[in-house]
Design a protein around this motif. Structure first.
Motif, mmCIF file in Angstrom:
data_model
loop_
_atom_site.group_PDB
_atom_site.id
_atom_site.type_symbol
_atom_site.label_atom_id
_atom_site.label_comp_id
_atom_site.label_asym_id
_atom_site.label_seq_id
_atom_site.Cartn_x
_atom_site.Cartn_y
_atom_site.Cartn_z
ATOM 1 N N GLY A 20 25.738 39.239 56.347
ATOM 2 C CA GLY A 20 25.201 39.421 55.009
ATOM 3 C C GLY A 20 25.578 40.770 54.418
ATOM 4 O O GLY A 20 25.913 40.877 53.230
ATOM 5 N N GLU A 21 25.524 41.807 55.236
ATOM 6 C CA GLU A 21 25.905 43.141 54.765
ATOM 7 C C GLU A 21 27.359 43.173 54.314
ATOM 8 O O GLU A 21 27.694 43.822 53.314
ATOM 9 C CB GLU A 21 25.682 44.169 55.880
ATOM 10 N N ALA A 22 28.231 42.489 55.057
ATOM 11 C CA ALA A 22 29.653 42.477 54.704
ATOM 12 C C ALA A 22 29.884 41.783 53.367
ATOM 13 O O ALA A 22 30.646 42.274 52.516
ATOM 14 C CB ALA A 22 30.453 41.793 55.811
ATOM 15 N N ILE A 23 29.237 40.648 53.149
ATOM 16 C CA ILE A 23 29.387 39.931 51.877
ATOM 17 C C ILE A 23 28.865 40.787 50.726
ATOM 18 O O ILE A 23 29.501 40.900 49.669
ATOM 19 C CB ILE A 23 28.636 38.581 51.926
ATOM 20 N N ALA A 24 27.701 41.407 50.940
ATOM 21 C CA ALA A 24 27.116 42.253 49.895
ATOM 22 C C ALA A 24 28.002 43.450 49.582
ATOM 23 O O ALA A 24 28.135 43.854 48.416
ATOM 24 C CB ALA A 24 25.724 42.717 50.325
ATOM 25 N N GLU A 25 28.632 44.011 50.605
ATOM 26 C CA GLU A 25 29.542 45.131 50.390
ATOM 27 C C GLU A 25 30.698 44.719 49.488
ATOM 28 O O GLU A 25 31.102 45.468 48.582
ATOM 29 C CB GLU A 25 30.061 45.650 51.730
ATOM 30 N N GLY A 26 31.238 43.526 49.730
ATOM 31 C CA GLY A 26 32.324 43.038 48.888
ATOM 32 C C GLY A 26 31.883 42.816 47.451
ATOM 33 O O GLY A 26 32.610 43.147 46.500
ATOM 34 N N LEU A 27 30.687 42.279 47.261
ATOM 35 C CA LEU A 27 30.178 42.061 45.913
ATOM 36 C C LEU A 27 30.038 43.382 45.158
ATOM 37 O O LEU A 27 30.343 43.478 43.969
ATOM 38 C CB LEU A 27 28.828 41.337 45.974
ATOM 39 N N LYS A 28 29.587 44.400 45.858
ATOM 40 C CA LYS A 28 29.415 45.710 45.226
ATOM 41 C C LYS A 28 30.757 46.333 44.836
ATOM 42 O O LYS A 28 30.829 47.139 43.907
ATOM 43 C CB LYS A 28 28.654 46.640 46.166
ATOM 44 N N GLN A 29 31.824 45.956 45.556
ATOM 45 C CA GLN A 29 33.162 46.469 45.236
ATOM 46 C C GLN A 29 33.801 45.717 44.076
ATOM 47 O O GLN A 29 34.820 46.153 43.530
ATOM 48 C CB GLN A 29 34.072 46.363 46.465
ATOM 49 N N ARG A 359 34.465 40.472 59.793
ATOM 50 C CA ARG A 359 33.746 41.377 58.886
ATOM 51 C C ARG A 359 34.587 41.717 57.661
ATOM 52 O O ARG A 359 34.117 41.605 56.516
ATOM 53 C CB ARG A 359 33.312 42.655 59.605
ATOM 54 N N GLN A 360 35.816 42.140 57.901
ATOM 55 C CA GLN A 360 36.667 42.520 56.774
ATOM 56 C C GLN A 360 36.947 41.331 55.869
ATOM 57 O O GLN A 360 36.988 41.460 54.635
ATOM 58 C CB GLN A 360 37.984 43.126 57.273
ATOM 59 N N ASN A 361 37.097 40.156 56.452
ATOM 60 C CA ASN A 361 37.341 38.966 55.644
ATOM 61 C C ASN A 361 36.131 38.624 54.773
ATOM 62 O O ASN A 361 36.285 38.164 53.638
ATOM 63 C CB ASN A 361 37.689 37.780 56.541
ATOM 64 N N LEU A 362 34.937 38.857 55.302
ATOM 65 C CA LEU A 362 33.736 38.605 54.507
ATOM 66 C C LEU A 362 33.614 39.602 53.359
ATOM 67 O O LEU A 362 33.196 39.247 52.255
ATOM 68 C CB LEU A 362 32.493 38.665 55.399
ATOM 69 N N ILE A 365 36.071 38.402 50.753
ATOM 70 C CA ILE A 365 35.583 37.214 50.046
ATOM 71 C C ILE A 365 34.462 37.585 49.087
ATOM 72 O O ILE A 365 34.377 37.062 47.969
ATOM 73 C CB ILE A 365 35.117 36.144 51.050
ATOM 74 N N GLY A 366 33.580 38.484 49.511
ATOM 75 C CA GLY A 366 32.508 38.927 48.631
ATOM 76 C C GLY A 366 33.069 39.514 47.342
ATOM 77 O O GLY A 366 32.584 39.216 46.235
ATOM 78 N N LYS A 367 34.097 40.350 47.469
ATOM 79 C CA LYS A 367 34.732 40.943 46.293
ATOM 80 C C LYS A 367 35.388 39.876 45.425
ATOM 81 O O LYS A 367 35.271 39.892 44.184
ATOM 82 C CB LYS A 367 35.768 41.978 46.708
ATOM 83 N N LEU A 373 33.487 35.503 39.328
ATOM 84 C CA LEU A 373 32.359 35.261 38.436
ATOM 85 C C LEU A 373 32.503 36.037 37.122
ATOM 86 O O LEU A 373 31.917 35.649 36.102
ATOM 87 C CB LEU A 373 31.050 35.640 39.139
ATOM 88 N N VAL A 374 33.274 37.116 37.148
ATOM 89 C CA VAL A 374 33.521 37.880 35.925
ATOM 90 C C VAL A 374 34.715 37.311 35.156
ATOM 91 O O VAL A 374 34.641 37.067 33.936
ATOM 92 C CB VAL A 374 33.772 39.370 36.254
ATOM 93 N N ASP A 375 35.808 37.083 35.866
ATOM 94 C CA ASP A 375 37.056 36.673 35.210
ATOM 95 C C ASP A 375 37.216 35.175 35.060
ATOM 96 O O ASP A 375 37.989 34.700 34.206
ATOM 97 C CB ASP A 375 38.258 37.227 36.008
ATOM 98 N N GLY A 376 36.528 34.411 35.924
ATOM 99 C CA GLY A 376 36.667 32.965 35.874
ATOM 100 C C GLY A 376 37.944 32.465 36.508
ATOM 101 O O GLY A 376 38.750 33.209 37.034
#
Length: 376
Positions: A20-29, A359-362, A365-367, A373-376
């Motif tokens: 979960g932390e890895a996915i969230a990290e990607g979303l924040k990036q 971890r890095q792949n998650l 993917i998060g990013k 979701l922004v660009d579509g």
């Protein structure tokens, strides 16, 4: 956007919290303006107990017990609800993770250490026990647990047998007179990560024995032992442990506890979400991201990502599933649960490489999800 990140563990790679932390990290990036909340989930498998203790703000207590091969180790249990409820993870005492691959020996391994954990929580005065049983190294029908609580096993000649599969092939009757009566005054809830029954080609020995080191001849012997234990349990308790749903969980330990200790066997994922009030966490959530090592047709049969998706869908929340492996063409049922399924492996890779890069792949993917979701 409010996003709930609720993955199960990625087996042999990342536990649910770190995934979960890895996915969230990607979303924040990513480019997405979002608030992320982590809610790691489990389905009764390895790691369930630890997550429950954390979600419920329980106290973790270490006690000396024995591993599946009888060696002294320390294991943990949790106390919650003003010490009225105990949380036990079978794998912490009797799990595969306590043994090296070369040590796997289901003919000798038993669940005695888990029984020691149960005795330890009884000493704390609890009246409800929740057990996550996944990840066990044992196929003993719960004989080790029962022995730790005072039961004794005998052959036809009246000789006491060790509560180990290799010896219990000669089982004739079980003496329950010295059973710790406190256990019968406790409510036992077993969170099961599989719905397999005890016996047969999909049972504890045939289906899960090879994962625990059983050779073909061992599987035959283990099946015979479990069948005999089931027959004796039916005769002595009136309960048919061989036909109960989930009875194949943890090498039949769930079945033995059902027959002799009145334990309730439940689907682990659904119960985990209920106990932790996952539904309440979905309030004001716009998107749920869940996942585990593999999402496929088996996922809908009691796996955590499916339970998460089902609960989210009931509230009209979109769900994205991420996994190391997803089907090229998801079934109708999978498409009903998941708005999108994404593999974290962009190109075919061997298993070792995939596990190493989880971890890095998650994060990646998060990013990508955030940017999409922004660009579509």
């Amino acid at each position: 956007m409010n996003i709930l990140v609720a993955p199960n563990a990625f087996k042999n790679s990342l536990d649910a919290h770190r995934a979960g932390e890895a996915i969230a990290e990607g979303l924040k990036q990513s480019k997405l303006d979002c608030q992320c909340r982590l809610f790691p989930v489990a389905d009764g498998g390895d790691g369930t107990g630890e997550l429950l203790i954390k979600h419920l703000n329980g106290e973790s207590i270490s006690v000396p017990v024995h591993d599946a091969l009888g060696r002294p180790i320390n294991a943990h249990f949790g106390l919650t609800d003003d010490n009225r409820t105990a949380i036990i993870e079978m794998a912490d005492a009797s799990g595969l993770r306590q043994l090296k691959t070369m040590e796997l020996d289901p003919m000798r391994a038993n669940s005695f250490g888990t029984g020691e954990l149960i005795k330890a929580v009884l000493d704390k005065g609890v009246n409800e026990i929740i057990i996550g049983m996944g990840g066990s190294a044992t196929i003993d029908g719960g004989a080790g647990i029962l022995a730790a609580l005072g039961m004794r096993f005998y052959n036809r000649q009246g000789e006491e047998l060790a509560p180990k599969p290799g010896a219990l092939v000669d089982l004739d009757h079980i003496d329950t007179s010295n059973l710790d009566q406190r256990i019968l005054n406790s409510e036992i809830l077993i969170l099961c990560d599989v719905d397999n029954q005890l016996l047969g080609p999909q049972g504890a020995a045939a289906m899960f024995g090879p994962q625990k080191g059983a050779m073909p001849d061992d599987v035959v012997t283990l099946e015979k032992m479990l069948s005999k234990l089931s027959d004796i349990a039916l005769k002595q308790t009136g309960k048919d442990m061989s036909t109960v749903k989930h009875s194949g969980t943890a090498g039949g330990a769930a079945a033995g506890m059902y027959a002799f200790l009145n334990a309730k066997l439940v689907a682990g994922a659904d119960s985990f979400l209920k106990i932790t009030d996952f539904g309440g966490t979905l309030k004001n959530i716009d998107l749920v991201i869940t996942g585990e090592g593999s999402i496929d047709e088996q996922t809908i049969h009691g796996k955590a990502p499916a339970a998460v998706a089902m609960m989210a869908k009931q509230r009209d929340i979109k769900v994205i599933g991420v996994a190391g492996k997803v089907p090229l063409e998801p079934t109708i049922k999978l498409n009903h649960l998941f708005d999108k399924l994404i593999s974290i492996n962009k190109t075919p890779v061997d298993l070792d490489t995939a596990l190493k890069n989880t971890r890095q792949n998650l994060v990646t993917i998060g990013k990508e999800i955030g940017d999409y979701l922004v660009d579509g």
